[in-house]
Structure formats: structure tokens, C-alpha cells
Design a protein around this motif. Structure first.
Motif, short mmCIF file in Angstrom:
data_model
loop_
_atom_site.label_atom_id
_atom_site.label_comp_id
_atom_site.label_asym_id
_atom_site.label_seq_id
_atom_site.Cartn_x
_atom_site.Cartn_y
_atom_site.Cartn_z
N VAL A 234 28.93 -58.18 -18.24
CA VAL A 234 28.07 -58.56 -19.36
C VAL A 234 28.46 -57.76 -20.61
N LEU A 235 28.77 -56.48 -20.41
CA LEU A 235 29.19 -55.63 -21.54
C LEU A 235 30.48 -56.18 -22.18
N ASP A 236 31.46 -56.51 -21.33
CA ASP A 236 32.73 -57.04 -21.86
C ASP A 236 32.51 -58.34 -22.63
N GLN A 237 31.64 -59.20 -22.09
CA GLN A 237 31.34 -60.47 -22.79
C GLN A 237 30.68 -60.22 -24.13
N ALA A 238 29.73 -59.27 -24.15
CA ALA A 238 29.02 -58.98 -25.41
C ALA A 238 30.01 -58.49 -26.46
N LEU A 239 30.93 -57.62 -26.06
CA LEU A 239 31.92 -57.09 -27.02
C LEU A 239 32.85 -58.20 -27.50
N SER B 111 21.08 -64.08 -16.11
CA SER B 111 19.79 -64.28 -15.45
C SER B 111 19.92 -64.18 -13.93
N GLN B 112 18.94 -63.53 -13.31
CA GLN B 112 18.95 -63.41 -11.85
C GLN B 112 17.97 -64.37 -11.19
N ARG C 113 20.47 -53.92 -7.75
CA ARG C 113 21.86 -54.10 -7.31
C ARG C 113 22.58 -55.12 -8.19
N ALA C 114 21.86 -56.18 -8.55
CA ALA C 114 22.49 -57.20 -9.41
C ALA C 114 22.82 -56.62 -10.79
N HIS C 115 21.93 -55.79 -11.34
CA HIS C 115 22.22 -55.15 -12.64
C HIS C 115 23.49 -54.31 -12.53
N GLN C 116 23.59 -53.54 -11.44
CA GLN C 116 24.77 -52.68 -11.25
C GLN C 116 26.04 -53.51 -11.16
N GLU C 117 25.96 -54.60 -10.40
CA GLU C 117 27.16 -55.43 -10.19
C GLU C 117 27.58 -56.15 -11.47
N ARG C 118 26.60 -56.54 -12.29
CA ARG C 118 26.92 -57.40 -13.44
C ARG C 118 27.13 -56.65 -14.75
N PHE C 119 26.72 -55.38 -14.79
CA PHE C 119 26.69 -54.66 -16.06
C PHE C 119 28.02 -54.72 -16.84
N SER D 102 15.16 -54.36 -17.90
CA SER D 102 13.81 -53.98 -17.51
C SER D 102 13.27 -54.79 -16.34
N CYS D 103 13.80 -56.00 -16.15
CA CYS D 103 13.27 -56.84 -15.08
C CYS D 103 14.43 -57.53 -14.36
N ASP D 104 14.56 -58.83 -14.52
CA ASP D 104 15.58 -59.55 -13.75
C ASP D 104 16.66 -60.19 -14.62
N ASP D 105 16.77 -59.78 -15.86
CA ASP D 105 17.87 -60.25 -16.70
C ASP D 105 18.73 -59.06 -17.08
#
Ligand code: KG4
Ligand code: ZN
Length: 347
Positions: free
Chosen positions: A57-62, A30-31, A48-54, A9-12
Motif C-alpha cells: 500500500v505504501l509503494d502504491q501511495a508513493l 479494504s479487508q 496480520r492483514a495490515h502487516q502483510e499489506r503495509f 485503526s480498523c479493517d482498512d
């Protein structure tokens, strides 16, 4: 129910896996460093940062949850409120994942998620509360960088906004005064830390909206008073504040900022017979605010609930997953971000 929770929603960039109320993983990228040089969140940079990191972050969460994509049972994503370009990344990726994995996708209201974070439990199930009938009606207090709200919770999913800030949010006020004191961005947490060793009565600052007769708060007057005080103390910028002056300034600001909110909390508690008080949002990490609210709850002999870890106070995916579990919305196959989503549209 194994849930994947997403918040952009914001910068995380945050993605979590929960099993019911239990948090199996909660990854936050965190951005802050990215937006620091601009002194605030730049929406297109955040997107752009959300797109690059998604994916990372998903792989780490799993992997941290020891869960495979095939184990997931539903996906939950924040639809609003927030920055449109940022929300869009989470919503788009959630739709793709739900379609590929053939899973139900549930939209989540970010503010409800901040509140229901009080029910997030540790993986062992030892920390965190259970949403029992005895807690209702509850007074919800959500304080973050973007919001300062008092909410009446009659049931999970049944909310009434009682009061809110008419200008700056509490976290925003912390950040602005932190910047004034040269503490960087976002400086709210650092300011709070310095306040712990300062004299909260050294400087006189005004409590606003005391007599307003409603449950709204205002922080712009306090911010202006801080700017004026800073100008006086520094002789219009001709001298630097000493370390002790900075600590006393921070403590004096924090005392009045919290008092402003507590004034309305007390009034709400006196007017309505709440059975519990819940605190969520980034500023819920503030030790002094927690202590004061806990003491109001104790005076009323009702429970005080706040997330069991500070990570669950700030923007995070676990609160989104827990909200979808406790108050499941209808699963959707199409979804649009709602940057201005409000309590009145959700109950
Ligand atoms: O919920 P959050 O992570 O993001 C928003 O949705 O806004 O809240 C971040 C806000 C920032 O303004 C930050 O300075 C503030 O919470 N914050 C604090 C503390 N820790 C974070 N404010 C006061 N005291 C703290 N300990
Ligand atoms: Zn938030």
C-alpha cells in the motif's frame, strides 16, 4: 508540506500522500472480504492483514502520487481510537519510517481526521473547502461504524463533544439491519441503495431519545423494533420478504435512523449559533443524510461542508495527513497506540 498519512485503526490499510490540503494519492486496501465470514472485524486477523499489506500500500501511495521517499517532509499516523492490534501496526511502521527517513512524526486523532476530511482538496485544488475564520464555531457531525458524535468546533484543535450515541453507532445500526434483511456484511451502503427505491412510510418505527433533553442519540431501540417487525412480516421466519418489502423496510429504517440524528442536530443548531455544519465518517456517504443536513444548513443560511469524495468519508490516510497539516501536533520519537482516545483528551 508533503505528508505521508497512515490509518490502520480498523479493517482498512490506508496510506496517502498529501501536499498541504491537496490529496496526491489515497490508497485503501479494504479487508471486508477477510472479515465477512465472521460477520464483523476480527482484531487479530486485521492486524496480520495490515502487516502483510503495509509495504504494498505504501509503494502504491508513493507511485500514484509520483513522490519518492526522499520527497516526504513529515509522517502522520492515527493513534486512536480504534482496535489496539490494528492501530499498533500503523504506529510501529510510522515510527520505523520516521526514524529511517529522519522525518517528524505527528500523532493524529482519528475522529478529528474524519472531521477535517472536509478540507481535503483534489490534486488540482479545485474541490474541497478552505478553513476560514468565518466557519467557526462549527457543528461537526461524525458518523461511522463505530461512532455517532456531535462536536462543537471553536477553532481547529479546539473541540467539545456535545452528544453521542449511548449504544450503537449509526453505521453499526445500518449494518445490523442490513444483516437482518440478508444483505451481507458490511451491508450499510447496500441498504442505503435499496432504500432509495423503497417507501419510507410503509413501516412505522420509533424515533428514540426525542425527549432526553440532551444531544445524545440511541439506536438499540430502533434495531430491536426492526427485529420485531422482521419477525412479524416473515411470520417468525416462515416466509421470505419480497424485494419490494425489503426496499420499503430499508427506506423506513433509514428515514427513522436519520431523523433520530437530525432531531438532535436541529436542537444543537437552535441552541448555539453555529456558522457552519461539517459532516464526516463512513455514513457521510449516505445521500439522504447529506441532503437533510444540507437543507438544515440552508435554513440557517450557513455553509454545509462534507468531503468532496466518498472515499474521504470512510477510513483513509488522506484525512490523517490533512489533519496533521491543518492542526499539527508536536512531533514525537516515541509513540503508543491509544485505542480509547477521546475528544476531551485531544483539545
Ligand atoms: O468510517 P468508516 O469507514 O469506518 C469506521 O470507522 O467505522 O465507516 C463505515 C460505516 C459502516 O458501518 C458502513 O455500513 C457505513 O459506514 N456506510 C453507510 C454508507 N456507506 C457506508 N451507511 C449508510 N449509508 C451509506 N451510504
Ligand atoms: Zn473511522
Amino acid at each position: 508540506m508533503i505528508t505521508l498519512g497512515i490509518d490502520t485503526s480498523c479493517d482498512d490499510t490506508s496510506i496517502a500522500i498529501t501536499d498541504g490540503q491537496r490529496v496526491l494519492s489515497n490508497v485503501i486496501s479494504s479487508q471486508d472480504a477477510l472479515h465477512r465470514e465472521w460477520g464483523g472485524v476480527v482484531p487479530m486477523l486485521a492486524q496480520r492483514a495490515h502487516q502483510e499489506r503495509f509495504d504494498t500500500v505504501l509503494d502504491q501511495a508513493l507511485s500514484r502520487a509520483h513522490v519518492d521517499r526522499g520527497d516526504l517532509q513529515q509522517i502522520a499516523v492515527t493513534v486512536g481510537p480504534g482496535l489496539a492490534p490494528a492501530l499498533e501496526v500503523g504506529v510501529t511502521r510510522a515510527l520505523e519510517l520516521a526514524s529511517t527517513l529522519k522525518l517528524p512524526l505527528r500523532p493524529v486523532f482519528h475522529m478529528e481526521a474524519h472531521l477535517l476530511a472536509v478540507f481535503a482538496q483534489s490534486a488540482s485544488g479545485q474541490s474541497g473547502a478552505a478553513p476560514t475564520a468565518a466557519l467557526f464555531p462549527a457543528l461537526g457531525v461524525v458518523v461511522s461504524g463505530g461512532h455517532t458524535e456531535l462536536i462543537r468546533v471553536d477553532q481547529l484543535g479546539q473541540y467539545t463533544l456535545l452528544g453521542e450515541t449511548v449504544d450503537d453507532a449509526l453505521g453499526e445500526a445500518f449494518d445490523k439491519v442490513a444483516r437482518l434483511l440478508g444483505l451481507g456484511y458490511p451491508g450499510g451502503a447496500l441498504l442505503a441503495q435499496l432504500a432509495q427505491t423503497g417507501d419510507p412510510r410503509r413501516y412505522d418505527l420509533p424515533v428514540a431519545m426525542r425527549q432526553s433533553g440532551d444531544l445524545n442519540v440511541s439506536y438499540s431501540g430502533l434495531k430491536t423494533a426492526c427485529v420485531r417487525l422482521h419477525r412479524e412480516l416473515t411470520h417468525n421466519g416462515e416466509r421470505l420478504l419480497t424485494q419490494q418489502e425489503i426496499r420499503d423496510f430499508a427506506a423506513s429504517f433509514q428515514r427513522v435512523a436519520i431523523k433520530t440524528l437530525l432531531y438532535k442536530v436541529r436542537r444543537a443548531v437552535q441552541d448555539m449559533s453555529f456558522q457552519s455544519i461539517w459532516l464526516g465518517g463512513g455514513v457521510a456517504a449516505n445521500t439522504s443524510l447529506r441532503r437533510e443536513l444540507r437543507s438544515i444548513a440552508r435554513e440557517q443560511d450557513i455553509p454545509f461542508l462534507t468531503p468532496y469524495s466518498r472515499k474521504l468519508c470512510r477510513d483513509n490516510g488522506a484525512m490523517v495527513a490533512v489533519a496533521a497539516h491543518l492542526h499539527p501536533t508536536t512531533a514525537v520519537t516515541q509513540l503508543d497506540r491509544q485505542p480509547r482516545l477521546h475528544w476531551s483528551q485531544w483539545s
